[in-house]
Scaffold this motif. Sequence first.
Motif, PDB file in Angstrom:
ATOM      1  N   VAL A  20     -46.841  26.589  21.980  1.00  0.00           N
ATOM      2  CA  VAL A  20     -45.531  25.914  22.056  1.00  0.00           C
ATOM      3  C   VAL A  20     -44.374  26.728  21.492  1.00  0.00           C
ATOM      4  CG1 VAL A  20     -46.511  23.596  22.065  1.00  0.00           C
ATOM      5  CG2 VAL A  20     -45.926  24.659  19.895  1.00  0.00           C
ATOM      6  N   GLY A  21     -44.650  27.852  20.867  1.00  0.00           N
ATOM      7  CA  GLY A  21     -43.585  28.676  20.312  1.00  0.00           C
ATOM      8  C   GLY A  21     -43.631  28.702  18.792  1.00  0.00           C
ATOM      9  N   LEU A  22     -43.003  29.707  18.231  1.00  0.00           N
ATOM     10  CA  LEU A  22     -43.041  29.923  16.787  1.00  0.00           C
ATOM     11  C   LEU A  22     -42.407  28.762  16.014  1.00  0.00           C
ATOM     12  CD1 LEU A  22     -43.719  31.753  14.399  1.00  0.00           C
ATOM     13  CD2 LEU A  22     -41.522  32.865  14.745  1.00  0.00           C
ATOM     14  N   ASN A  23     -41.179  28.405  16.352  1.00  0.00           N
ATOM     15  CA  ASN A  23     -40.495  27.333  15.632  1.00  0.00           C
ATOM     16  C   ASN A  23     -41.268  26.025  15.727  1.00  0.00           C
ATOM     17  OD1 ASN A  23     -38.523  29.243  15.207  1.00  0.00           O
ATOM     18  ND2 ASN A  23     -36.976  28.238  16.454  1.00  0.00           N
ATOM     19  N   GLU A  24     -41.692  25.692  16.926  1.00  0.00           N
ATOM     20  CA  GLU A  24     -42.416  24.448  17.141  1.00  0.00           C
ATOM     21  C   GLU A  24     -43.771  24.477  16.441  1.00  0.00           C
ATOM     22  OE1 GLU A  24     -40.892  26.276  19.436  1.00  0.00           O
ATOM     23  OE2 GLU A  24     -39.266  24.940  20.074  1.00  0.00           O
ATOM     24  N   GLY A  25     -44.409  25.649  16.425  1.00  0.00           N
ATOM     25  CA  GLY A  25     -45.677  25.788  15.720  1.00  0.00           C
ATOM     26  C   GLY A  25     -45.534  25.530  14.227  1.00  0.00           C
ATOM     27  N   GLY A  70     -36.653  21.759  18.531  1.00  0.00           N
ATOM     28  CA  GLY A  70     -38.080  21.948  18.313  1.00  0.00           C
ATOM     29  C   GLY A  70     -38.850  20.636  18.336  1.00  0.00           C
ATOM     30  N   LEU A  71     -38.340  19.629  17.662  1.00  0.00           N
ATOM     31  CA  LEU A  71     -39.008  18.329  17.646  1.00  0.00           C
ATOM     32  C   LEU A  71     -39.008  17.693  19.032  1.00  0.00           C
ATOM     33  CD1 LEU A  71     -37.668  16.943  14.249  1.00  0.00           C
ATOM     34  CD2 LEU A  71     -40.039  17.589  14.773  1.00  0.00           C
TER      35      LEU A  71
END
Length: 111
Positions: A20-25, A70-71
């Motif tokens: 899902v990506g770095l920020n989302e992770g 992100g959320l």
Amino acid sequence: MELIINEPYFQLNNAAARRVGLNEGLLLQRLHELLVESQERYEDNEWVSRSYKQWHEEFSFWSVDTIIRGLKKLQEHGYVISSLEYRKEKSYRIHYEKCESHGIVFYQSAR
């Protein structure tokens, strides 16, 4: 001289970051940690109630807009479920089955 960092640090779930990506992770991993500690239970699930301001206090290196994006991305992909009904404030939980079906496994389950 010994350097000691006296601040909280973040763990990263590599599978989540790849999926899902770095920020989302990072958000997903932190939400999991909060759920493990959570005392909030509603309809047989642990929830974490948190405002965008509270998320920003923890992730102060991101803008509030980055946190919101992100959320929302995590919710759109079905990894996170949010509700305004519980306690009349924004609450979050992880859809662990969805995560596991996409190879995202957390080691201390909040379930």
